[in-house]
Design an enzyme around this catalytic site. Sequence first.
Site, short mmCIF file in Angstrom:
data_model
loop_
_atom_site.label_atom_id
_atom_site.label_comp_id
_atom_site.label_asym_id
_atom_site.label_seq_id
_atom_site.Cartn_x
_atom_site.Cartn_y
_atom_site.Cartn_z
N CYS A 80 25.08 51.12 -16.63
CA CYS A 80 25.50 52.46 -16.24
C CYS A 80 24.28 53.34 -15.95
CB CYS A 80 26.35 53.08 -17.36
SG CYS A 80 26.87 54.77 -16.99
N CYS B 223 24.64 56.97 -17.21
CA CYS B 223 24.46 57.11 -18.66
C CYS B 223 22.99 56.94 -19.05
CB CYS B 223 25.25 56.05 -19.43
SG CYS B 223 26.90 55.74 -18.81
N ASP B 224 22.34 55.93 -18.51
CA ASP B 224 21.04 55.50 -19.06
C ASP B 224 19.84 55.76 -18.15
OD1 ASP B 224 22.38 54.63 -21.31
OD2 ASP B 224 22.68 52.61 -20.52
#
Length: 306
Positions: free
Chosen positions: A134, A137-138
């Site tokens: 992701c 997200c990251d």
Amino acid sequence: MNELYDVIIIGAGPAGLSAAIYAGRAKLKTLVLEADAEGGQIITTDEIANYPGSFPAESGHSLIARMSEQARSFGAEFVSGRADSVTLDTDPKTVRCGDAVYSARSIIIASGARPAKIGCPGEDRLTGAGVSYCATCDGPFFEGLPVFVVGGGDAAVEEAMYLTKFASKVTIIHRRDSLRSAKSIQDKAFANKKISFRWNTVVEELCGEDSLESMILKNVTDGSRVRITGNFGVFVFIGTRPSTDVFSGLLDMENGFIVTDSEMRTSVPGVFAAGDARVKTLRQVVTAVADGAIAAVSAEKYLESR
Ligand code: NAP
């Protein structure tokens, strides 16, 4: 005599828990079924930094625990079990889990999806420790560092472009010598100076005990191998697998994802779908919980109309 629920929610990730909060608060007799741990994909995420209100960032585990408690406080019941088979066009609708059969007047499918995995040694161990599925997200964790993106479809190329906002350099590793992604997306990637390509290459091994330290890449044309070392990240985008096998043939689907309208209605009356299991573009906690809320309100309206 089996209890009759107003709604059975299949899956206790963010979409299912949000549906349970809304259904429970609307005083629908609600049962949530979860095959694995509550929380779905985000349960292993250390930091959810982009969910509004999750600031400072909190872990997926903590966010899910609060959602679950909230759903229970509104009366939702929870049971552990995997749906082995379902009847959707009957009244009531049924969900069989092993020897147990649960009945309800409506069903919300929130069974989620999982990113496809490379399947190489080290991948599971290093997920969340240098290996990610992701970018949203990251990506920010790799500010100023090189990252590698595995895959050649739309997701890989678009996410590679997104990662150039953070990474010093993005290298797309693709198993063939041409991309699968749409030409318009490819053209943007080829023009982006921060993106380079390693063609005909697969990740053979991801190495490191507690964090990613190196990886071995194999050229599938000549069989040569190279070890990449240093501080870097690996993002894998080689497709998404919906957890919808049990509904196959019972609902309209596209590539295994459930087709819904904007009210989360599926092709079967009284059956709704929410979250990553349905056809959609952005698979995030914030969109999953929105889907769950809409699905619960739609289920309520469906029950009132009968
Ligand atoms: P995808 O289109 O199925 O592409 C998967 C890519 O991963 C392919 O390039 C494939 O290689 C590669 N791959 C598959 N298994 C692999 C393995 N074991 N090891 C290494 N590489 C592997 O998946 P996606 O990119 O996630 O897209 C899914 C759907 O969402 C598509 O319909 C796509 O159009 C859509 N989508 C659209 C957008 C957009 O329109 N902006 C953005 C994201 C996704 P091969 O090419 O060799 O098969």
